[in-house]
Design an enzyme around this catalytic site. Structure first.
Site, PDB file in Angstrom:
ATOM      1  N   SER A 167       0.859  -1.172   0.000  1.00 22.99           N
ATOM      2  CA  SER A 167       0.000   0.000   0.000  1.00 22.99           C
ATOM      3  C   SER A 167       0.893   1.219   0.000  1.00 22.99           C
ATOM      4  O   SER A 167       2.120   1.103   0.060  1.00 22.99           O
ATOM      5  CB  SER A 167      -0.879   0.013   1.243  1.00 22.99           C
ATOM      6  OG  SER A 167      -0.065   0.312   2.365  1.00 22.99           O
ATOM      7  N   LYS A 168       0.272   2.374  -0.019  1.00 24.23           N
ATOM      8  CA  LYS A 168       1.064   3.602  -0.009  1.00 24.23           C
ATOM      9  C   LYS A 168       1.923   3.686   1.247  1.00 24.23           C
ATOM     10  O   LYS A 168       2.942   4.345   1.265  1.00 24.23           O
ATOM     11  CB  LYS A 168       0.145   4.812  -0.077  1.00 24.23           C
ATOM     12  CG  LYS A 168      -0.535   4.925  -1.424  1.00 24.23           C
ATOM     13  CD  LYS A 168      -1.020   6.341  -1.686  1.00 24.23           C
ATOM     14  CE  LYS A 168      -1.694   6.469  -3.026  1.00 24.23           C
ATOM     15  NZ  LYS A 168      -3.030   5.855  -3.080  1.00 24.23           N
TER      16      LYS A 168
END
Ligand code: GLU
Length: 504
Positions: free
Chosen positions: A262-263
């Protein structure tokens, strides 16, 4: 052609991104496997854009997805820009098709109108959760009486269309995971179309996979749990089981911390890697390794090799970890393997992007790039590094600056080396790397007794290139030219003696 518009035995596999953001590395690993599966089987690669959720979709992400796929070389046979007989390939242009199927399901009893409001659904879900019961839809509107329906209608409620999940279970053979069974006790009735008529993913995806004659659904494991719902929709459409697509769910791509990528635990946007100068062939090679390899532990391969050797049966069931270091190392290998002229073409946009040269570069700059490129091809892991390494050649003297860290080497102690270098170089009649090397060796190593590492890796390098590390020194000085080299040595001497950088 068969009478349904496909070739006999044709493999048809689709990549179906939702344009709610830039494609991330997980999407691309899926797209790559879809593409490679289609290519390795002589099949058809279909690109379908799943853009029905107007609250999340942005049109610019459609263009960005197409651009990213083209950049990676994942060419599609049917889809936006490529045409095909099963179009349109943008789901937002197929809304009437989904509405028609939702209507048919209602008529045939495969679906029903659901009048529950969001607040009612939330309230009952919360109550069920507290009571330890199942969390999905509770079947409230499954069998409303005519009077109940009339009462809801009198209230002005607009119903959603909800699928009536049959009792029993679904079993299918996943090409990666083997036999998978879902008990429908855990697959509650689900919404096909919202009250405003907007179709939801499960309806659109299943209808399109059938209508587009998709034979294989190769996608991420996050969608595994939606498979029994999709199979139930195929059944409601009257598709014989032998014609259901075959599923292959690819293992998760995890971050280094073992969490879903994910980010938070890594950079996920493929466009970011593109901007940093990762080569498309390196991205594809590395992403391919997240779950597959061609055997014999071969870790380096071309797209053409992947297109011929890819085999779903060899896809690993276990999740893979995304390791940017490994990607960098593969990128460096691919950069080194480029033809010199190709390498020049690839770094030029990065030099233009940082304003070092015009886009396209002027003729003299283009010549200088071509001459300098061989000095760095072995030394960079990403194309963006080219700008840092070669910046000193293109900066004019007013722009040229010395890295703060490198400037620490310009001390009074180092001044004699700078003076000796300036003196030696100023007397040269021939300006080639060999002659420059010889004269600097004579002046600094023999004359001042400096170790070569200090003589050529220290103040003199910093003076002419502005950095501690970079391309080979003598060639750099040759390319820089006499006037600029001597000017920079003089300027560095002033700094070494405690003066301010006269260039600033
Ligand atoms: N559009 C879905 C997504 O981007 C994928 C659909 C599918 O592959 O079934 O998550």
């Amino acid at each position: 052609m068969t009478d349904n518009g496909t070739r006999p035995g044709e493999v048809r596999v689709r990549f179906a991104p939702s344009p709610s953001g830039d494609l991330h590395v997980g999407n691309i690993r899926t797209a790559l496997y879809d593409w490679a599966f289609a290519r390795s089987t002589g099949g058809t690669f279909v690109l379908r854009i799943e853009d029905t959720d107007q609250s999340r979709v942005k049109p610019e992400y459609i263009d960005s997805a197409l651009d990213t796929l083209r950049w990676l070389g994942l060419d599609w046979d049917e889809g936006p820009g490529a045409g095909g007989v099963f179009g349109p390939y943008l789901q937002s242009e197929r809304l009437d098709i989904y509405a028609e199927w939702a209507g048919r399901f209602l008529k045939e009893g495969h679906a029903y109108h659901c009048y529950c409001s969001q607040a009612e659904l939330d309230g009952r879900r919360e109550a069920a959760r507290k009571a330890g019961g199942p969390s999905g839809y509770d079947g409230h509107c499954r069998d409303l009486t005519a009077a109940q329906v009339a009462a809801y209608q009198a209230e002005g409620r607009q119903p959603a269309v909800r699928f009536r999940m049959p009792d029993g279970s679904t079993t299918f053979t996943d090409l990666v995971r083997g036999e998978v069974t879902f008990d429908h006790a855990h697959v509650p009735d689900f919404v096909l179309a919202r009250a405003d008529g907007a179709p939801l993913y499960t309806l659109a995806v299943a209808v399109d996979d059938v209508l587009m004659k998709i034979t294989h659904v190769v996608r991420g494991e996050d969608l595994l749990s939606s498979t029994p719902r999709q199979i139930a929709v195929y059944q409601a459409m009257g598709v014989p089981e032998a014609q259901f697509p075959v599923f292959a769910h690819l293992p998760y791509v995890l971050g280094k911390d073992g969490q879903r990528l994910s980010k938070r635990n890594g950079v996920v946007s493929v466009n970011w890697y593109r901007g940093q100068g990762f080569l498309p062939e390196a991205m594809c090679n590395y992403l391919a390794l997240l779950g597959w390899s061609p055997g014999e532990n071969r870790e380096s391969f071309t797209m053409a090799e992947m297109a011929s050797e890819f085999d779903l049966a060899r896809v690993n069931k276990n999740s893979a970890q995304f390791d940017v270091r490994k990607l960098e190392s593969i990128n460096g290998d691919k950069i080194r393997a480029l033809e010199p002229a190709d390498f020049v073409n690839r770094i030029t946009p990065f030099l233009a992007g940082t304003g070092l040269v015009a886009d396209p570069p002027a003729a003299a700059d283009a010549e200088l790039i071509a001459a300098a490129a061989p000095l760095i091809q072995e030394r960079i892991a990403t194309l963006a590094e080219a700008a840092g390494m070669l910046g000193f050649l293109f900066a004019d003297e007013a722009e040229f600056s010395i890295d703060e860290d490198a400037a620490r080497l310009l001390t009074a102690e180092a001044e004699p080396a700078l003076a000796a270098a300036e003196n030696a170089l100023s007397g040269l009649e021939v300006w080639t790397a060999e002659v420059i090397e010889l004269s600097l060796r004579t002046a600094l190593v023999e004359g001042l007794g400096l170790k070569p590492r200090v003589a050529f890796g220290g103040a003199v390098r910093v003076a002419v290139t502005g950095r501690r590390a970079g391309p080979p020194l003598f060639e750099s000085i040759e390319l820089l030219g006499r006037d600029r080299a001597l000017g920079r040595l003089a300027r560095a001497r002033v700094m070494a003696l405690g003066g301010d950088d006269p260039g600033e």
